[in-house]
Motif scaffolding. Sequence first.
Motif, mmCIF file in Angstrom:
data_model
loop_
_atom_site.group_PDB
_atom_site.id
_atom_site.type_symbol
_atom_site.label_atom_id
_atom_site.label_comp_id
_atom_site.label_asym_id
_atom_site.label_seq_id
_atom_site.Cartn_x
_atom_site.Cartn_y
_atom_site.Cartn_z
ATOM 1 N N GLN A 151 4.886 13.932 -12.824
ATOM 2 C CA GLN A 151 5.417 14.519 -13.418
ATOM 3 C C GLN A 151 5.072 16.321 -14.070
ATOM 4 O O GLN A 151 4.090 16.230 -14.467
ATOM 5 C CB GLN A 151 6.047 14.474 -14.843
ATOM 6 N N THR A 205 9.305 16.582 -10.692
ATOM 7 C CA THR A 205 8.593 15.613 -9.148
ATOM 8 C C THR A 205 9.431 13.956 -9.260
ATOM 9 O O THR A 205 9.188 13.527 -10.504
ATOM 10 C CB THR A 205 6.939 15.844 -9.198
ATOM 11 N N LEU A 206 9.998 13.964 -8.235
ATOM 12 C CA LEU A 206 10.357 12.518 -8.086
ATOM 13 C C LEU A 206 10.356 11.651 -7.167
ATOM 14 O O LEU A 206 9.535 12.351 -5.825
ATOM 15 C CB LEU A 206 12.274 12.772 -7.887
ATOM 16 N N SER A 238 14.630 16.438 -5.743
ATOM 17 C CA SER A 238 14.184 17.483 -6.148
ATOM 18 C C SER A 238 16.227 18.525 -6.025
ATOM 19 O O SER A 238 16.249 19.506 -7.017
ATOM 20 C CB SER A 238 13.783 18.055 -6.994
ATOM 21 N N TYR A 254 13.032 11.896 -13.388
ATOM 22 C CA TYR A 254 12.280 11.533 -12.232
ATOM 23 C C TYR A 254 11.601 10.247 -11.798
ATOM 24 O O TYR A 254 12.846 9.363 -13.357
ATOM 25 C CB TYR A 254 10.325 11.786 -13.228
#
Length: 225
Positions: A3, A9-10, A21, A114
């Motif tokens: 993150q 940011t996944l 995203s 996230y």
Amino acid sequence: MTQNGDDATLVRRPGIPDLRSAPDGAEPAPPQDPQADQPLQELPQDRNQALLEAAKQVGALLKREGHLFALAGSVAAYAHGGEKNLQHDVDFAIRPEDAEAVAATLHEAGLTVYTPPEDWLIKATCFGQPVDIIFELAHRPVGADMLERAQELSVDSVRMPVLAPTDLLWSLTAAFSEHHCDFGAALPIARALREKVDWEKVRRECGDEPMPAAFFFLLERLNVI
């Protein structure tokens, strides 16, 4: 889990919805002010009010986009008339199949979103406050029936769906285990909402699990139920 403060940011993980995203081939939209064209408001120093502001913002976003959801946790208890003594985050309940769409809505509004290691929720940050988007309560997937029972209430002047008192107390009580058994956090909520809760239904739904049974014993001894 990764993150950063500039963008969401996944982490992709098998077994949960694929959170993205931005659409494939498209550049992620730069973070924007969650208040749209308004300047970012200065939050109060009071943590309870800051959590309410985050709940209002996220609830308004989900409601505007037509998502099926309900406010949960201590902020939901407050909306039902409980004390303004909120816990450390804001909780929303959604269906598992809606997780990707909800994550996209929040990301497009400029919130950091996230996927944590736990496989029953996604997390977001709004106005610096943690927001849990939960699709499994007490080890059960959140269903449309529970969300449809939610009551539309005013949450510090913003109306949104809030888990019904019986569902709220079930979600708190059924989650007790040997590793998580904080009766002190749930007791004020049970006391404040006791006349609005179908306690027999909560008891049936919890079955014969020992920790919920111990909580019921405490409620009885204190004449809460």
